[in-house]
Design a protein around this motif. Structure first.
Motif, PDB file in Angstrom:
ATOM      1  N   PRO A 143       0.833  -1.204   0.000  1.00  0.00           N
ATOM      2  CA  PRO A 143       0.000   0.000   0.000  1.00  0.00           C
ATOM      3  C   PRO A 143       0.868   1.254   0.000  1.00  0.00           C
ATOM      4  N   GLN A 163       0.406 -13.663   3.378  1.00  0.00           N
ATOM      5  CA  GLN A 163       0.954 -12.307   3.244  1.00  0.00           C
ATOM      6  C   GLN A 163       0.440 -11.594   1.994  1.00  0.00           C
ATOM      7  N   ARG A 176      -4.818  -4.640   2.434  1.00  0.00           N
ATOM      8  CA  ARG A 176      -4.315  -3.296   2.736  1.00  0.00           C
ATOM      9  C   ARG A 176      -4.474  -2.382   1.522  1.00  0.00           C
ATOM     10  N   ASP A 207       9.337  -1.835   6.594  1.00  0.00           N
ATOM     11  CA  ASP A 207       8.782  -1.961   5.250  1.00  0.00           C
ATOM     12  C   ASP A 207       7.437  -1.239   5.194  1.00  0.00           C
ATOM     13  N   ALA A 208       7.173  -0.580   4.051  1.00  0.00           N
ATOM     14  CA  ALA A 208       5.894   0.102   3.868  1.00  0.00           C
ATOM     15  C   ALA A 208       4.734  -0.896   3.875  1.00  0.00           C
ATOM     16  N   ASN A 209       5.061  -2.149   3.679  1.00  0.00           N
ATOM     17  CA  ASN A 209       4.054  -3.210   3.715  1.00  0.00           C
ATOM     18  C   ASN A 209       4.481  -4.201   4.799  1.00  0.00           C
ATOM     19  N   PRO A 210       4.236  -3.844   6.071  1.00  0.00           N
ATOM     20  CA  PRO A 210       4.858  -4.592   7.174  1.00  0.00           C
ATOM     21  C   PRO A 210       4.349  -6.026   7.287  1.00  0.00           C
ATOM     22  N   MET A 211       5.272  -6.973   7.308  1.00  0.00           N
ATOM     23  CA  MET A 211       4.934  -8.396   7.359  1.00  0.00           C
ATOM     24  C   MET A 211       5.798  -9.158   8.355  1.00  0.00           C
ATOM     25  N   THR A 222      -0.747  -8.931  13.834  1.00  0.00           N
ATOM     26  CA  THR A 222       0.078  -8.127  12.927  1.00  0.00           C
ATOM     27  C   THR A 222      -0.760  -6.997  12.328  1.00  0.00           C
ATOM     28  N   GLU A 223      -1.981  -7.323  11.927  1.00  0.00           N
ATOM     29  CA  GLU A 223      -2.842  -6.298  11.334  1.00  0.00           C
ATOM     30  C   GLU A 223      -3.244  -5.229  12.340  1.00  0.00           C
ATOM     31  N   VAL A 237      -0.422  -2.865  12.331  1.00  0.00           N
ATOM     32  CA  VAL A 237      -0.397  -2.139  11.063  1.00  0.00           C
ATOM     33  C   VAL A 237      -1.527  -1.100  11.022  1.00  0.00           C
ATOM     34  N   SER A 238      -2.686  -1.479  11.566  1.00  0.00           N
ATOM     35  CA  SER A 238      -3.806  -0.525  11.601  1.00  0.00           C
ATOM     36  C   SER A 238      -3.463   0.671  12.479  1.00  0.00           C
ATOM     37  N   GLU A 298      -1.323   2.758  10.396  1.00  0.00           N
ATOM     38  CA  GLU A 298      -2.115   3.442   9.368  1.00  0.00           C
ATOM     39  C   GLU A 298      -2.919   4.578   9.989  1.00  0.00           C
ATOM     40  N   GLU A 316       3.361   8.969   5.845  1.00  0.00           N
ATOM     41  CA  GLU A 316       3.407  10.162   4.986  1.00  0.00           C
ATOM     42  C   GLU A 316       2.928  11.428   5.702  1.00  0.00           C
ATOM     43  N   GLN A 317       1.951  11.256   6.629  1.00  0.00           N
ATOM     44  CA  GLN A 317       1.456  12.416   7.368  1.00  0.00           C
ATOM     45  C   GLN A 317       2.327  12.619   8.605  1.00  0.00           C
ATOM     46  N   GLU A 335      12.841  -1.987   3.515  1.00  0.00           N
ATOM     47  CA  GLU A 335      12.103  -2.027   2.266  1.00  0.00           C
ATOM     48  C   GLU A 335      12.961  -2.667   1.169  1.00  0.00           C
TER      49      GLU A 335
END
Ligand SMILES: Nc1ncnc2c1ncn2[C@@H]1O[C@H](COP(=O)(O)OP(=O)(O)OP(=O)(O)O)[C@@H](O)[C@H]1O
Ligand SMILES: Nc1ncnc2c1ncn2[C@@H]1O[C@H](COP(=O)(O)OP(=O)(O)O)[C@@H](O)[C@H]1O
Ligand SMILES: [Mg+2]
Ligand SMILES: [Mg+2]
Lengths: 257, 241
Positions: free
Chosen positions: A147, A171, A178, B27-31, B43-44, B47-48, B51, B88-89, B120
């Motif tokens: 994302p 994943q 996302r 990572d911008a897409n954390p896993m 994990t989500e 991440v939430s 976000e 980004e914010q 990343e």
């Protein structure tokens, strides 16, 4: 061109474009999901009908390889200032496709005297895509993995449809979720999930169930992909009838159906 | 490439062998939570929360402790995971968002724990690092043209920044694969201190498909054992410093 709308009342069968009209596509998903492979094949398939601009938004090597090396096909013709600019900023690919290495330019901090940043390019490409110079071009954008708020707000402003490439792994599914969450900030963007590297019916069903989104198209796991990569050839050139190429041809047809 | 798989498995191996480990997901897409064995749901949640910085739903955390609390959790084997994906914010000067991964690593100078950062894909973060910005770079590659191209650039970037590097040849099937990587890296780039092979491993691929940690479901598999040996080398390297 009719736009499919995500959200309430969306119809999965709403066509993105009709036959003959150029398509404006962006391709997203987890790293390794197959974004670059799909982008490259898409571009080559679309080039049978239109001029195609590929915007490479990922700094990692990818779509240039799946597009293949340029042959003797014609480059941009015409002498309009825009076309001269396009020729200068882009690289030739087979079938007259032009490749804009946008992410590479951006990472070097310049796109040239006219378009100084990727964001500026994105804004310009958006206007240009709607304006005369690019009006008859199809556009395919290969996004960086995962994302990316800026990418969705700015870099793929040109796009009518977002293809989310997902593998049947946890994943990849999380990434697709996302991306879907983020794409809601652009409700006018049609979003289509493409299942890639699918071994059987069960894989596709798993994806659909976990995502809670219909699967728009399925691309089977295709041994030819690795073989083509190994000898540095584009899949469309080496194995034009291979399952993955046929599946992408079907995607183009389905986007217009 | 296997960055996340190896980072998660390595963090757990280091922790089990007695180190205090902070796993930093940049990572911008954390896993990383998935490979650590934290599960998709937890994990989500992290991440939430991350976000939420973009949407304003999560309050900013100007302190390191607050950041670790809000975006972090305890993971298996005593690893502490913190999701530090770029935001980004940003609020200028704020610890939790205004810093990029390379700044974050720099700010951790006084950190006594061992920090394993999952960066990343590509060389971006490494390129922004200052001289000696990390104690060790693990450059993950595979026997494919794309992966080796990226690894060459990464080794070069590490060398320019005086960061010692180990090259991990991941997903190798034969000795010829390792040899291909060894010769492709060539003498023209920063020579890694060592090249370590991690074999292609069906059990790892299966764990990944299921969203589980290789360290949990396949602790004796060849790839996990190889990462454990990597852990020993890292541990010795840290001890020698
Ligand atoms: N040694 C191995 N054997 C088999 N499969 C592996 C091995 N290492 C990694 N993989 C598989 O390769 C895929 C990519 O791994 P991973 O997600 O760790 O890569 P990454 O470099 O973190 O990717 P990204 O660029 O998306 O962050 C996963 O499906 C994983 O299961
Ligand atoms: N349908 C497929 N069948 C077999 N292999 C595939 C398929 N799609 C992608 N791959 C493989 O997966 C790898 C990653 O694909 P790529 O297009 O580079 O992903 P991305 O651009 O999303 O990171 C490629 O090396 C390719 O070999
Ligand atoms: Mg790619
Ligand atoms: Mg990763």
């Amino acid at each position: 061109m009719k736009l499919a709308v995500v959200g309430e009342g969306r119809s999965e069968t709403t066509p993105i474009g009709t036959r003959g009209e150029p398509l404006r596509i962006a391709v997203s998903g987890k790293g390794g999901a197959g974004k670059s492979l799909v982008s490259g094949i898409l571009a080559r398939v679309l080039a049978r009908q239109h001029r195609v601009l590929v915007v490479d938004l990922d700094v990692l090597p990818g779509v240039a390889l799946s597009l293949g090396r340029p042959g003797g096909s014609p480059v941009v013709r015409g002498v309009a200032p825009f076309e001269r600019l396009l020729e200068r900023l882009t690289e030739p690919a087979p079938d007259g496709v032009r490749l804009l290495p946008a992410a590479t330019y951006a990472s070097r901090g310049k796109v040239g005297p006219v378009l100084t940043t990727l964001a500026a390019f994105a804004g310009a490409s958006h206007r240009l895509a709607r304006g005369r110079p690019l009006a008859r071009w199809s556009i395919v954008g290969d996004l960086p993995a995962g994302p990316r708020p800026t990418a969705y707000r700015q870099y793929i402003a040109y796009a009518d449809v977002l293809l989310v490439i997902a593998e049947p792994t946890v994943q990849s599914i999380l990434t697709a979720q996302r991306v879907l969450r983020m794409s809601r900030s652009r409700p006018e963007l049609a979003v289509r999930v493409v299942a890639n590297k699918v071994a059987d019916e069960e894989d596709a069903e798993l994806l659909e169930r976990e995502l809670g989104e219909p699967i728009f198209a399925t691309i089977p796991f295709d041994e030819e992909v690795r073989a083509a990569e190994r000898c540095g050839e584009a899949l469309v050139d080496r194995a034009p009838d291979s399952p993955a190429v046929v599946a992408v041809e079907e995607i183009v047809a389905a986007l217009r159906a | 490439m296997g960055k996340t798989t190896i980072a998660g498995t390595l963090a757990r191996a280091l922790s089990r062998s007695g180190h205090d480990v902070l796993a930093l997901d940049c990572d911008a897409n954390p896993m990383l939570g998935i490979s650590l064995g934290l599960g998709a749901e937890r994990t989500e949640e992290l991440v939430s929360a991350r976000e939420g910085l973009e949407s304003g739903d999560t309050p900013h955390q100007p302190t390191a402790a607050g950041m670790e609390e809000t975006f972090g959790t305890d993971a298996p084997d005593g690893v502490r995971l913190v999701v530090a994906a770029r935001v980004e914010q940003v609020e200028p000067g704020c610890m939790c968002c205004g810093v990029s991964p390379h700044q974050l690593l720099r700010d951790m100078e006084g950190e006594s724990r061992m920090v394993v950062g999952d960066l990343e894909a590509g060389t971006g973060t490494l390129m922004r690092m200052p001289q000696g910005g990390a104690n060790l770079a693990l450059v993950i590659t595979q026997p494919t043209a794309k992966a080796m191209q990226v690894a060459r650039h990464a080794l070069e970037a590490a060398k320019q920044r005086a960061i010692p590097a180990v090259l991990i040849a991941n997903r190798v099937r034969t000795d010829a694969d390792v040899e291909l990587i060894r010769t492709t890296m060539g003498p023209q780039v920063g020579i890694p201190m060592a090249i370590l092979a991690v074999p292609e491993d069906a059990a790892v691929a299966q764990a990944d498909q299921d969203g589980l940690a290789p360290a949990d479901v396949a602790p004796e598999s060849p790839a996990v054992l190889a990462v454990q040996r990597l852990g020993q080398s890292v541990s010795e390297f840290a001890g020698a410093r």
